[in-house]
Design a protein around this motif. Structure first.
Motif, PDB file in Angstrom:
ATOM      1  N   GLN A 176       0.824  -1.316  -0.047  1.00 27.24           N
ATOM      2  CA  GLN A 176       0.150   0.089  -0.249  1.00 27.24           C
ATOM      3  C   GLN A 176       0.364   1.146  -0.219  1.00 27.24           C
ATOM      4  O   GLN A 176       0.503   2.059  -0.637  1.00 27.24           O
ATOM      5  CB  GLN A 176      -0.973  -0.204   1.280  1.00 27.24           C
ATOM      6  N   LYS A 177       1.554   1.312   0.565  1.00 33.87           N
ATOM      7  CA  LYS A 177       2.844   2.702   0.924  1.00 33.87           C
ATOM      8  C   LYS A 177       3.508   2.359  -0.147  1.00 33.87           C
ATOM      9  O   LYS A 177       3.711   3.992  -0.673  1.00 33.87           O
ATOM     10  CB  LYS A 177       3.487   1.928   2.086  1.00 33.87           C
ATOM     11  N   MET A 178       4.008   2.014  -0.674  1.00 38.25           N
ATOM     12  CA  MET A 178       4.565   1.851  -1.975  1.00 38.25           C
ATOM     13  C   MET A 178       4.119   2.699  -3.295  1.00 38.25           C
ATOM     14  O   MET A 178       3.772   3.640  -4.118  1.00 38.25           O
ATOM     15  CB  MET A 178       5.872   0.349  -2.527  1.00 38.25           C
ATOM     16  N   ARG A 179       2.314   2.080  -3.372  1.00 42.01           N
ATOM     17  CA  ARG A 179       1.109   2.500  -4.195  1.00 42.01           C
ATOM     18  C   ARG A 179       1.487   4.357  -3.756  1.00 42.01           C
ATOM     19  O   ARG A 179       1.370   4.804  -4.672  1.00 42.01           O
ATOM     20  CB  ARG A 179       0.048   1.743  -4.498  1.00 42.01           C
ATOM     21  N   TYR A 180       0.907   4.741  -2.281  1.00 46.28           N
ATOM     22  CA  TYR A 180       1.098   5.682  -2.132  1.00 46.28           C
ATOM     23  C   TYR A 180       2.369   6.548  -3.031  1.00 46.28           C
ATOM     24  O   TYR A 180       2.261   8.040  -2.845  1.00 46.28           O
ATOM     25  CB  TYR A 180       0.755   5.685  -0.417  1.00 46.28           C
ATOM     26  N   ASN A 181       3.487   5.953  -1.969  1.00 47.72           N
ATOM     27  CA  ASN A 181       4.597   6.285  -2.436  1.00 47.72           C
ATOM     28  C   ASN A 181       4.692   7.449  -4.349  1.00 47.72           C
ATOM     29  O   ASN A 181       5.482   8.207  -4.274  1.00 47.72           O
ATOM     30  CB  ASN A 181       5.374   5.971  -2.407  1.00 47.72           C
ATOM     31  N   GLU A 182       4.196   6.512  -5.091  1.00 40.55           N
ATOM     32  CA  GLU A 182       4.462   6.099  -6.466  1.00 40.55           C
ATOM     33  C   GLU A 182       3.439   7.417  -7.070  1.00 40.55           C
ATOM     34  O   GLU A 182       3.889   8.170  -7.009  1.00 40.55           O
ATOM     35  CB  GLU A 182       3.806   5.313  -7.170  1.00 40.55           C
ATOM     36  N   LEU A 183       2.286   7.905  -5.507  1.00 42.71           N
ATOM     37  CA  LEU A 183       1.863   9.436  -6.212  1.00 42.71           C
ATOM     38  C   LEU A 183       1.505  11.058  -5.794  1.00 42.71           C
ATOM     39  O   LEU A 183       1.299  11.625  -5.506  1.00 42.71           O
ATOM     40  CB  LEU A 183       0.182   8.922  -5.530  1.00 42.71           C
ATOM     41  N   ARG A 184       2.780  10.526  -4.972  1.00 40.28           N
ATOM     42  CA  ARG A 184       3.878  11.476  -4.122  1.00 40.28           C
ATOM     43  C   ARG A 184       4.425  12.290  -5.170  1.00 40.28           C
ATOM     44  O   ARG A 184       5.068  12.545  -6.248  1.00 40.28           O
ATOM     45  CB  ARG A 184       4.685  11.536  -3.165  1.00 40.28           C
ATOM     46  N   GLU A 185       4.303  13.737  -4.382  1.00 39.29           N
ATOM     47  CA  GLU A 185       5.703  14.861  -5.129  1.00 39.29           C
ATOM     48  C   GLU A 185       7.033  14.656  -4.959  1.00 39.29           C
ATOM     49  O   GLU A 185       7.361  14.458  -4.460  1.00 39.29           O
ATOM     50  CB  GLU A 185       5.324  16.394  -4.575  1.00 39.29           C
ATOM     51  N   ASN A 186       8.253  15.358  -5.733  1.00 39.85           N
ATOM     52  CA  ASN A 186       9.041  15.402  -5.643  1.00 39.85           C
ATOM     53  C   ASN A 186       9.462  15.252  -4.122  1.00 39.85           C
ATOM     54  O   ASN A 186       9.545  16.157  -3.028  1.00 39.85           O
ATOM     55  CB  ASN A 186       9.874  16.513  -7.149  1.00 39.85           C
ATOM     56  N   LYS A 187      10.444  14.496  -3.951  1.00 43.83           N
ATOM     57  CA  LYS A 187      10.772  14.000  -2.773  1.00 43.83           C
ATOM     58  C   LYS A 187       9.601  13.915  -1.429  1.00 43.83           C
ATOM     59  O   LYS A 187       9.873  14.832  -0.702  1.00 43.83           O
ATOM     60  CB  LYS A 187      11.645  15.262  -1.843  1.00 43.83           C
ATOM     61  N   ASN A 188       8.993  13.811  -1.728  1.00 38.22           N
ATOM     62  CA  ASN A 188       7.359  13.508  -1.277  1.00 38.22           C
ATOM     63  C   ASN A 188       7.300  15.244  -0.298  1.00 38.22           C
ATOM     64  O   ASN A 188       7.323  15.218   0.760  1.00 38.22           O
ATOM     65  CB  ASN A 188       7.781  12.822  -0.298  1.00 38.22           C
ATOM     66  N   GLY A 189       7.863  16.306  -0.708  1.00 35.02           N
ATOM     67  CA  GLY A 189       7.278  17.280  -0.790  1.00 35.02           C
ATOM     68  C   GLY A 189       8.679  17.783   0.397  1.00 35.02           C
ATOM     69  O   GLY A 189       7.995  18.693   1.131  1.00 35.02           O
ATOM     70  N   LYS A 190       9.702  17.425   0.839  1.00 42.58           N
ATOM     71  CA  LYS A 190      10.130  17.827   2.198  1.00 42.58           C
ATOM     72  C   LYS A 190      12.222  18.158   0.858  1.00 42.58           C
ATOM     73  O   LYS A 190      11.971  17.906  -0.273  1.00 42.58           O
ATOM     74  CB  LYS A 190      10.858  16.355   2.481  1.00 42.58           C
ATOM     75  N   LYS A 191      12.787  18.587   2.025  1.00 41.41           N
ATOM     76  CA  LYS A 191      14.415  18.887   1.798  1.00 41.41           C
ATOM     77  C   LYS A 191      14.886  17.781   0.712  1.00 41.41           C
ATOM     78  O   LYS A 191      15.692  17.579   0.000  1.00 41.41           O
ATOM     79  CB  LYS A 191      14.889  19.529   2.503  1.00 41.41           C
ATOM     80  N   TYR A 192      15.341  16.631   1.865  1.00 42.95           N
ATOM     81  CA  TYR A 192      15.546  15.648   0.735  1.00 42.95           C
ATOM     82  C   TYR A 192      15.177  14.116   1.692  1.00 42.95           C
ATOM     83  O   TYR A 192      13.684  14.262   2.909  1.00 42.95           O
ATOM     84  CB  TYR A 192      17.445  15.207   1.828  1.00 42.95           C
TER      85      TYR A 192
END
Length: 192
Positions: A176-192
């Motif tokens: 589930q988390k891998m699918r969610y991560n594939e839908l997220r923005e660059n760097k999940n919206g974080k600095k790193y």
């Protein structure tokens, strides 16, 4: 049943590359620190009693139309995100990604290996188990002179053992988390 992890490794690494996590070369210690940060988030989730509500996720996502990415993301954030199982999945995914980056094959975890890893949690508190997992790279490197491959395999196996001990279906949560991560923005919206 044998748990095969190299397909997950490739998927986690591909997603991390697509989301900018490997735009510049960083050290193993950088990536291991991020793994440990996920383990600490698991501690905080445990302290706050944050558990995933798979039943509500399943009924909300599967019973609602459409079954698109927007609905999935909404249901994931409402019922799964930032819970103890989710944070353990994050730690495993970060390890899988590091294995992909360093081109490390992950040994297949057999039922016996998983059982032994689960048993090692029997006489420990949750925080003691998390501490033990967090210190595997240091202990394996300095006490046993194990290479990075064995350190990462050891951490992954220990996370799966702890999840089994806690009756968490980590396989489901990682998917589930891998699918969610594939839908997220660059760097999940974080600095790193």
């Amino acid at each position: 049943m044998i748990l095969k992890l190299n397909k997950w490794r490739d998927r986690a690494y591909k997603t991390a590359c697509e989301h900018g996590f490997h735009d510049k070369e960083l050290s193993n210690e950088h990536y291991l620190c991020l793994v440990i940060s996920e383990l600490m988030e698991a501690v905080e989730a445990d302290r706050k009693g944050k558990r995933a509500d798979r039943q509500s996720f399943k009924s909300s996502y599967e019973d609602e139309e459409p079954h698109d990415d927007v609905n999935f993301k909404y249901c994931f954030e409402k019922y799964i995100k930032d819970t103890l199982p989710d944070e353990l999945a994050d730690a495993a995914i970060r390890l899988l990604d590091l294995c992909g980056l360093r081109k490390i094959d992950i040994e297949d975890f057999t039922e016996e290996m998983l059982y032994e890893a689960e048993e090692s949690c029997e006489d420990e508190t949750f925080t003691e188990s998390i501490y033990a997992i967090s210190t595997i790279p240091i202990r394996y490197a300095y006490e046993y002179d194990y290479p990075l491959e064995k350190q990462l395999n050891g951490m992954l196996l220990a996370i799966f053992g702890l999840a089994n001990h806690l009756d968490i279906d980590l396989t489901w949560h990682i998917n589930q988390k891998m699918r969610y991560n594939e839908l997220r923005e660059n760097k999940n919206g974080k600095k790193y």
